[in-house]
Design a protein around this motif. Sequence first.
Motif, PDB file in Angstrom:
ATOM      1  N   LEU A  95      70.600 117.258  -8.741  1.00 43.48           N
ATOM      2  CA  LEU A  95      71.882 117.499  -9.723  1.00 43.48           C
ATOM      3  C   LEU A  95      72.943 118.251  -8.838  1.00 43.48           C
ATOM      4  CD1 LEU A  95      69.720 119.109 -12.472  1.00 43.48           C
ATOM      5  CD2 LEU A  95      70.749 116.910 -12.431  1.00 43.48           C
ATOM      6  N   PRO A  96      74.079 118.372  -9.492  1.00 41.65           N
ATOM      7  CA  PRO A  96      75.240 119.004  -9.141  1.00 41.65           C
ATOM      8  C   PRO A  96      75.177 120.459  -8.935  1.00 41.65           C
ATOM      9  CG  PRO A  96      75.838 117.689 -10.895  1.00 41.65           C
ATOM     10  CD  PRO A  96      74.484 117.694 -10.862  1.00 41.65           C
TER      11      PRO A  96
ATOM     12  N   PHE B 123      82.901 113.376   0.254  1.00 40.38           N
ATOM     13  CA  PHE B 123      81.566 113.465   0.277  1.00 40.38           C
ATOM     14  C   PHE B 123      81.045 114.784  -0.517  1.00 40.38           C
ATOM     15  CE2 PHE B 123      82.481 111.742   4.353  1.00 40.38           C
ATOM     16  CZ  PHE B 123      81.393 110.773   4.743  1.00 40.38           C
ATOM     17  N   GLU B 124      80.110 114.740  -1.278  1.00 37.61           N
ATOM     18  CA  GLU B 124      79.546 115.584  -2.090  1.00 37.61           C
ATOM     19  C   GLU B 124      78.191 115.734  -1.892  1.00 37.61           C
ATOM     20  OE1 GLU B 124      78.620 112.887  -6.096  1.00 37.61           O
ATOM     21  OE2 GLU B 124      80.673 113.593  -5.816  1.00 37.61           O
ATOM     22  N   VAL B 125      77.627 116.910  -2.751  1.00 33.64           N
ATOM     23  CA  VAL B 125      76.285 117.548  -2.433  1.00 33.64           C
ATOM     24  C   VAL B 125      75.640 117.700  -3.757  1.00 33.64           C
ATOM     25  CG1 VAL B 125      74.790 119.148  -1.399  1.00 33.64           C
ATOM     26  CG2 VAL B 125      77.015 118.475  -0.301  1.00 33.64           C
ATOM     27  N   LEU B 126      74.493 117.210  -3.680  1.00 30.19           N
ATOM     28  CA  LEU B 126      73.639 117.261  -4.976  1.00 30.19           C
ATOM     29  C   LEU B 126      72.231 118.132  -4.565  1.00 30.19           C
ATOM     30  CD1 LEU B 126      73.278 113.756  -6.494  1.00 30.19           C
ATOM     31  CD2 LEU B 126      74.945 115.707  -7.381  1.00 30.19           C
ATOM     32  N   TYR B 127      71.497 118.949  -5.523  1.00 31.92           N
ATOM     33  CA  TYR B 127      70.533 119.952  -5.209  1.00 31.92           C
ATOM     34  C   TYR B 127      69.317 119.518  -5.838  1.00 31.92           C
ATOM     35  CZ  TYR B 127      74.530 122.201  -3.035  1.00 31.92           C
ATOM     36  OH  TYR B 127      75.607 122.639  -2.190  1.00 31.92           O
ATOM     37  N   GLN B 128      68.123 119.098  -5.181  1.00 29.33           N
ATOM     38  CA  GLN B 128      67.158 119.172  -5.771  1.00 29.33           C
ATOM     39  C   GLN B 128      66.069 120.386  -5.571  1.00 29.33           C
ATOM     40  OE1 GLN B 128      64.487 115.833  -4.227  1.00 29.33           O
ATOM     41  NE2 GLN B 128      63.829 115.338  -6.355  1.00 29.33           N
ATOM     42  N   PRO B 129      65.545 120.763  -6.709  1.00 30.80           N
ATOM     43  CA  PRO B 129      64.611 122.026  -6.831  1.00 30.80           C
ATOM     44  C   PRO B 129      63.443 121.911  -5.863  1.00 30.80           C
ATOM     45  CG  PRO B 129      64.621 121.023  -8.845  1.00 30.80           C
ATOM     46  CD  PRO B 129      65.735 120.448  -8.154  1.00 30.80           C
ATOM     47  N   GLN B 130      62.928 123.086  -5.234  1.00 33.41           N
ATOM     48  CA  GLN B 130      61.631 123.276  -4.691  1.00 33.41           C
ATOM     49  C   GLN B 130      61.099 124.292  -5.281  1.00 33.41           C
ATOM     50  OE1 GLN B 130      62.985 123.982  -0.521  1.00 33.41           O
ATOM     51  NE2 GLN B 130      63.094 122.004  -0.001  1.00 33.41           N
TER      52      GLN B 130
ATOM     53  N   GLU C  38      66.972 121.625  -1.839  1.00 29.64           N
ATOM     54  CA  GLU C  38      67.323 120.944  -0.880  1.00 29.64           C
ATOM     55  C   GLU C  38      68.786 120.432  -1.020  1.00 29.64           C
ATOM     56  OE1 GLU C  38      66.207 117.255   1.978  1.00 29.64           O
ATOM     57  OE2 GLU C  38      64.840 117.612   0.330  1.00 29.64           O
ATOM     58  N   ALA C  39      69.599 120.440  -0.189  1.00 32.21           N
ATOM     59  CA  ALA C  39      70.960 119.913  -0.455  1.00 32.21           C
ATOM     60  C   ALA C  39      70.861 118.364   0.200  1.00 32.21           C
ATOM     61  CB  ALA C  39      72.015 120.814   0.494  1.00 32.21           C
ATOM     62  N   LEU C  40      71.460 117.504  -0.749  1.00 36.83           N
ATOM     63  CA  LEU C  40      71.353 116.186  -0.508  1.00 36.83           C
ATOM     64  C   LEU C  40      72.851 115.580  -0.340  1.00 36.83           C
ATOM     65  CD1 LEU C  40      68.139 115.237  -2.707  1.00 36.83           C
ATOM     66  CD2 LEU C  40      68.541 115.475  -0.235  1.00 36.83           C
ATOM     67  N   LEU C  41      73.362 114.863   0.618  1.00 40.50           N
ATOM     68  CA  LEU C  41      74.529 114.542   0.722  1.00 40.50           C
ATOM     69  C   LEU C  41      74.748 112.989  -0.014  1.00 40.50           C
ATOM     70  CD1 LEU C  41      77.281 114.678   2.119  1.00 40.50           C
ATOM     71  CD2 LEU C  41      76.367 113.424   3.973  1.00 40.50           C
TER      72      LEU C  41
ATOM     73  N   THR D 285      69.070 126.133 -11.538  1.00 44.61           N
ATOM     74  CA  THR D 285      68.479 127.156 -12.418  1.00 44.61           C
ATOM     75  C   THR D 285      67.517 127.835 -11.475  1.00 44.61           C
ATOM     76  OG1 THR D 285      67.164 127.738 -14.336  1.00 44.61           O
ATOM     77  CG2 THR D 285      66.690 125.317 -13.448  1.00 44.61           C
ATOM     78  N   THR D 286      66.704 128.756 -11.976  1.00 47.89           N
ATOM     79  CA  THR D 286      65.670 129.533 -11.174  1.00 47.89           C
ATOM     80  C   THR D 286      64.293 129.511 -11.929  1.00 47.89           C
ATOM     81  OG1 THR D 286      66.064 131.624 -12.574  1.00 47.89           O
ATOM     82  CG2 THR D 286      67.077 131.532 -10.523  1.00 47.89           C
ATOM     83  N   ALA D 287      64.136 128.404 -13.035  1.00 51.60           N
ATOM     84  CA  ALA D 287      62.929 128.034 -13.790  1.00 51.60           C
ATOM     85  C   ALA D 287      62.968 126.638 -13.892  1.00 51.60           C
ATOM     86  CB  ALA D 287      63.082 128.851 -14.980  1.00 51.60           C
TER      87      ALA D 287
END
Length: 263
Positions: A237-238, A14-21, A33-36, A243-245
């Motif tokens: 994304l991994p 299992f891995e996690v990707l991250y989508q910015p808010q 948000e962490a997405l499995l 990023t913060t921007a």
Amino acid sequence: MVRELREALDDHQFEVLYQPQVHLETSTVTGYEALLRWRHPLRGVIEPQDFMRSAELSGLIIPIGLQTLDLICAHISHWDDQLNIAVNFSPRQLSTDNAAREIIDTLDRSGTPHNKVIVEVTELGVVGQNAAATLATLHKEGIRIALDDFGAGFASFAALSELPLDILKVDQSLTWALSDAQHSSERAFIVMESIAAIADKLGMESIAEGVETAEQAAAVTRAGCTTGQGYYFGKPLPADAHTTAVQEPPLAVASPAQHRRWR
């Protein structure tokens, strides 16, 4: 599939990707948000909707959830402390007697600040008394609670008065309706505006999900939502790509079918 899920746990597939808010007024990334995802050795990446039911029914969702939380904590240990991380939890996991303690212990072992974590739940995940008690305990420990897919079901407004919520995530179907010629975009805007106003009056943040175009981003901003999430701002994304921007100009938008695969 249950046997394969057990093997996936043992082999850490299992891995996690991250989508910015993104804060809509400042275009600043406030969190992810962490997405499995399940990276199967033969079938490649498998989306949650294709294995979550089997994981729920078998009870494997509980160890999968804890292993995923461990992985998330390791990923974000060196991130800016001002970045939030939203983690989805299974209804079954939240309903177990030790759910709150297991989540808190996982955060404490990794040194993850409680206020950095947002527990996301859907309406179906908070119906039972055990799950509600779990959320109350987590909230007292400084962990924020988000109600996901708000507006997609029938129990949302009851949840507003019964649960210790900090964030409302407006269902993506309402965001899409803002620019859908086959629906009344004006009515959708009024509903979106009303939800944002309710959140504001209750001292909550409102997050518009599924923002895919500049038009939708402008509309949810006008409606009063504080935060946006969707392909317009960035795809999942991994961990090392966070990023913060927000990229300028915004990321190119793929087709709706491609977007919705990530949810």
